[in-house]
Design a protein around this motif. Structure first.
Motif, PDB file in Angstrom:
ATOM      1  N   LEU A  90      27.460  42.458  28.732  1.00 31.51           N
ATOM      2  CA  LEU A  90      27.941  41.093  28.954  1.00 31.51           C
ATOM      3  C   LEU A  90      29.365  41.124  29.470  1.00 31.51           C
ATOM      4  O   LEU A  90      30.180  41.929  28.999  1.00 31.51           O
ATOM      5  CB  LEU A  90      27.939  40.313  27.641  1.00 31.51           C
ATOM      6  N   GLU A  91      29.666  40.249  30.421  1.00 28.83           N
ATOM      7  CA  GLU A  91      31.049  39.974  30.776  1.00 28.83           C
ATOM      8  C   GLU A  91      31.396  38.693  30.023  1.00 28.83           C
ATOM      9  O   GLU A  91      30.725  37.671  30.191  1.00 28.83           O
ATOM     10  CB  GLU A  91      31.200  39.770  32.277  1.00 28.83           C
ATOM     11  N   VAL A  92      32.389  38.786  29.179  1.00 29.46           N
ATOM     12  CA  VAL A  92      32.787  37.635  28.362  1.00 29.46           C
ATOM     13  C   VAL A  92      34.009  37.021  29.039  1.00 29.46           C
ATOM     14  O   VAL A  92      35.054  37.662  29.153  1.00 29.46           O
ATOM     15  CB  VAL A  92      33.109  38.084  26.924  1.00 29.46           C
ATOM     16  N   VAL A  94      36.897  34.142  29.321  1.00 31.40           N
ATOM     17  CA  VAL A  94      37.657  33.173  28.530  1.00 31.40           C
ATOM     18  C   VAL A  94      38.517  32.383  29.517  1.00 31.40           C
ATOM     19  O   VAL A  94      39.204  32.968  30.353  1.00 31.40           O
ATOM     20  CB  VAL A  94      38.565  33.888  27.505  1.00 31.40           C
ATOM     21  N   ARG A  95      38.452  31.045  29.418  1.00 29.24           N
ATOM     22  CA  ARG A  95      39.180  30.206  30.376  1.00 29.24           C
ATOM     23  C   ARG A  95      40.088  29.211  29.661  1.00 29.24           C
ATOM     24  O   ARG A  95      39.618  28.463  28.797  1.00 29.24           O
ATOM     25  CB  ARG A  95      38.189  29.409  31.238  1.00 29.24           C
ATOM     26  N   ASN A  96      41.347  29.213  30.084  1.00 28.97           N
ATOM     27  CA  ASN A  96      42.307  28.244  29.551  1.00 28.97           C
ATOM     28  C   ASN A  96      42.591  27.123  30.543  1.00 28.97           C
ATOM     29  O   ASN A  96      42.897  25.999  30.154  1.00 28.97           O
ATOM     30  CB  ASN A  96      43.611  28.962  29.199  1.00 28.97           C
ATOM     31  N   ALA A  99      39.756  27.441  37.178  1.00 31.18           N
ATOM     32  CA  ALA A  99      40.000  28.242  38.386  1.00 31.18           C
ATOM     33  C   ALA A  99      38.696  28.924  38.780  1.00 31.18           C
ATOM     34  O   ALA A  99      37.704  28.861  38.046  1.00 31.18           O
ATOM     35  CB  ALA A  99      41.085  29.290  38.143  1.00 31.18           C
ATOM     36  N   GLY A 100      38.721  29.572  39.943  1.00 31.20           N
ATOM     37  CA  GLY A 100      37.626  30.440  40.378  1.00 31.20           C
ATOM     38  C   GLY A 100      36.269  29.767  40.351  1.00 31.20           C
ATOM     39  O   GLY A 100      36.105  28.641  40.809  1.00 31.20           O
ATOM     40  N   SER A 101      35.294  30.488  39.802  1.00 29.96           N
ATOM     41  CA  SER A 101      33.902  30.015  39.868  1.00 29.96           C
ATOM     42  C   SER A 101      33.697  28.734  39.066  1.00 29.96           C
ATOM     43  O   SER A 101      32.832  27.928  39.404  1.00 29.96           O
ATOM     44  CB  SER A 101      32.938  31.114  39.409  1.00 29.96           C
ATOM     45  N   LEU A 102      34.468  28.524  38.020  1.00 31.04           N
ATOM     46  CA  LEU A 102      34.313  27.265  37.251  1.00 31.04           C
ATOM     47  C   LEU A 102      34.736  26.069  38.109  1.00 31.04           C
ATOM     48  O   LEU A 102      34.056  25.040  38.144  1.00 31.04           O
ATOM     49  CB  LEU A 102      35.130  27.305  35.950  1.00 31.04           C
ATOM     50  N   VAL A 175      45.497  32.170  32.927  1.00 23.60           N
ATOM     51  CA  VAL A 175      44.542  31.148  33.385  1.00 23.60           C
ATOM     52  C   VAL A 175      43.145  31.436  32.842  1.00 23.60           C
ATOM     53  O   VAL A 175      42.528  30.583  32.203  1.00 23.60           O
ATOM     54  CB  VAL A 175      44.536  31.105  34.931  1.00 23.60           C
ATOM     55  N   ASP A 176      42.665  32.646  33.108  1.00 26.80           N
ATOM     56  CA  ASP A 176      41.360  33.077  32.587  1.00 26.80           C
ATOM     57  C   ASP A 176      41.299  34.598  32.609  1.00 26.80           C
ATOM     58  O   ASP A 176      42.172  35.241  33.207  1.00 26.80           O
ATOM     59  CB  ASP A 176      40.196  32.437  33.373  1.00 26.80           C
ATOM     60  N   PHE A 177      40.303  35.159  31.966  1.00 26.65           N
ATOM     61  CA  PHE A 177      40.155  36.623  31.977  1.00 26.65           C
ATOM     62  C   PHE A 177      38.759  37.010  31.521  1.00 26.65           C
ATOM     63  O   PHE A 177      38.021  36.185  30.973  1.00 26.65           O
ATOM     64  CB  PHE A 177      41.211  37.307  31.101  1.00 26.65           C
ATOM     65  N   LYS A 178      38.438  38.276  31.788  1.00 28.05           N
ATOM     66  CA  LYS A 178      37.119  38.826  31.461  1.00 28.05           C
ATOM     67  C   LYS A 178      37.282  39.965  30.466  1.00 28.05           C
ATOM     68  O   LYS A 178      38.152  40.823  30.640  1.00 28.05           O
ATOM     69  CB  LYS A 178      36.482  39.342  32.751  1.00 28.05           C
ATOM     70  N   LEU A 179      36.450  39.944  29.438  1.00 27.68           N
ATOM     71  CA  LEU A 179      36.466  41.037  28.450  1.00 27.68           C
ATOM     72  C   LEU A 179      35.105  41.700  28.421  1.00 27.68           C
ATOM     73  O   LEU A 179      34.088  41.074  28.739  1.00 27.68           O
ATOM     74  CB  LEU A 179      36.769  40.476  27.052  1.00 27.68           C
ATOM     75  N   ASP A 198      43.391  43.059  37.432  1.00 26.19           N
ATOM     76  CA  ASP A 198      42.043  43.078  38.015  1.00 26.19           C
ATOM     77  C   ASP A 198      41.118  42.128  37.268  1.00 26.19           C
ATOM     78  O   ASP A 198      40.142  41.638  37.844  1.00 26.19           O
ATOM     79  CB  ASP A 198      41.414  44.480  37.899  1.00 26.19           C
ATOM     80  N   THR A 199      41.375  41.930  35.998  1.00 23.10           N
ATOM     81  CA  THR A 199      40.415  41.216  35.139  1.00 23.10           C
ATOM     82  C   THR A 199      40.961  39.907  34.563  1.00 23.10           C
ATOM     83  O   THR A 199      40.256  39.229  33.815  1.00 23.10           O
ATOM     84  CB  THR A 199      39.972  42.121  33.967  1.00 23.10           C
ATOM     85  N   CYS A 200      42.203  39.593  34.898  1.00 24.41           N
ATOM     86  CA  CYS A 200      42.811  38.342  34.411  1.00 24.41           C
ATOM     87  C   CYS A 200      43.368  37.561  35.593  1.00 24.41           C
ATOM     88  O   CYS A 200      43.772  38.151  36.594  1.00 24.41           O
ATOM     89  CB  CYS A 200      44.011  38.626  33.500  1.00 24.41           C
ATOM     90  N   ARG A 201      43.435  36.236  35.458  1.00 25.18           N
ATOM     91  CA  ARG A 201      44.228  35.449  36.404  1.00 25.18           C
ATOM     92  C   ARG A 201      45.570  35.169  35.746  1.00 25.18           C
ATOM     93  O   ARG A 201      45.619  34.567  34.666  1.00 25.18           O
ATOM     94  CB  ARG A 201      43.541  34.128  36.763  1.00 25.18           C
ATOM     95  N   PHE A 202      46.627  35.636  36.403  1.00 26.55           N
ATOM     96  CA  PHE A 202      47.988  35.442  35.931  1.00 26.55           C
ATOM     97  C   PHE A 202      48.732  34.581  36.946  1.00 26.55           C
ATOM     98  O   PHE A 202      48.777  34.939  38.134  1.00 26.55           O
ATOM     99  CB  PHE A 202      48.734  36.793  35.857  1.00 26.55           C
ATOM    100  N   PHE A 216      44.193  39.805  46.493  1.00 27.16           N
ATOM    101  CA  PHE A 216      43.301  40.693  47.256  1.00 27.16           C
ATOM    102  C   PHE A 216      42.027  39.940  47.654  1.00 27.16           C
ATOM    103  O   PHE A 216      41.639  39.926  48.826  1.00 27.16           O
ATOM    104  CB  PHE A 216      42.969  41.923  46.405  1.00 27.16           C
ATOM    105  N   ARG A 217      41.396  39.262  46.678  1.00 27.70           N
ATOM    106  CA  ARG A 217      40.147  38.542  46.960  1.00 27.70           C
ATOM    107  C   ARG A 217      40.324  37.550  48.095  1.00 27.70           C
ATOM    108  O   ARG A 217      39.436  37.352  48.915  1.00 27.70           O
ATOM    109  CB  ARG A 217      39.687  37.751  45.725  1.00 27.70           C
ATOM    110  N   ARG A 218      41.489  36.883  48.132  1.00 25.54           N
ATOM    111  CA  ARG A 218      41.707  35.770  49.069  1.00 25.54           C
ATOM    112  C   ARG A 218      42.591  36.148  50.242  1.00 25.54           C
ATOM    113  O   ARG A 218      43.104  35.261  50.944  1.00 25.54           O
ATOM    114  CB  ARG A 218      42.309  34.583  48.300  1.00 25.54           C
TER     115      ARG A 218
END
Ligand code: UDP
Length: 237
Positions: A90-92, A94-96, A99-102, A175-179, A198-202, A216-218
């Protein structure tokens, strides 16, 4: 002394090596960058060093606060000794802040504050593009047990509480991150993988400038400088 033996696996951003201890592996961070499930490829010079050192620093802090992690010992700029775990698929997320896909999926502009933290799960599967799943799917497919999922959700929210405050103290909005979580040989759930740009939006808390892999993505440029800036704020160098 634990010695590195054969390579077990090469992923998009890291290699994993076995060691003479069956319960420990060595991860080696690369400068290779991918986005959109490998469709976009490139190199971010120095990224492996930043991600390795930042992730280790944060996992040490989390351990001090009672969150179990896979972290054992930093071996060099790019290599770390970690507990061997079976990764929960699972990619968990967490969004505060939206942003992004949400933002795309729900039609909410990036940067919109939300009434509360959002937890999302994606099934880790490259061929399927990591589809989003809910707790019913997770239990029905047996990705983990109800008890493990409760542990994962509680840990993810606790990690967020710590990280949000910590990053605010260095003028960064988390902003958000993946665990990702793993199970040790004795069945304990621990935080695994990495916590990095790589795994968080700062976002810089004052200017809202992006200091993460979105550059990098954009194709925004200034990717290496953003990673260096985050390293400076976290590690003071
Ligand atoms: N993320 C990640 N790996 C992935 C997908 C997402 O590390 O395979 C992180 C990403 O950096 C962001 C957060 O998870 O901090 C939420 O990502 P989102 O679902 O918005 O996906 P994206 O817009 O990055 O495709």
């Amino acid at each position: 002394m634990v010695e590195k033996t054969e390579q077990l696996y090469e992923g998009k951003a890291k290699k994993v090596f076995a060691t003479t201890d069956p319960d420990l592996v060595i991860v080696s961070y690369k400068d290779d960058a991918t986005a959109f499930n490998g469709a976009k490829k490139g190199t971010i010079v120095g990224k492996g060093v930043v991600n390795n050192r930042m992730s280790n620093y944060l996992m040490e802090k989390l351990e001090e606060r009672g969150i179990p992690t896979h972290y054992v010992q930093e071996l060099s700029e790019r290599e770390t000794l970690v507990k061997r775990v079976q990764i929960v698929p699972l990619e968990v997320i967490v969004r505060n802040i939206a942003a992004g896909s949400l933002s795309k999926r729900l039609g909410i502009p990036e940067g919109t504050p939300m009434k509360r933290t959002v937890l999302e799960y994606c099934y880790k599967c490259d061929e399927l593009d990591d589809p989003m799943v809910n707790a019913y799917h997770i239990l029905a497919m047996g990705y983990c047990t109800q008890e493990e999922l409760n542990t994962i959700a509680t840990m993810a929210l606790k990690i967020n509480q710590f990280l949000k405050k910590y990053f605010a103290s260095i003028n960064v909005e988390l902003v958000d991150f993946k665990l990702e979580f793993g199970k040790t040989s004795d069945g304990k759930i621990v935080l695994a993988d990495e916590i990095s740009p790589d795994t968080c939006r700062f976002w810089d808390a004052t200017t809202h400038e992006k200091l993460d892999k979105d550059r990098f993505r954009r194709d925004m440029g200034g990717v290496e400088d953003a990673y260096k800036e985050m390293m400076k704020r976290v590690l003071g160098e």
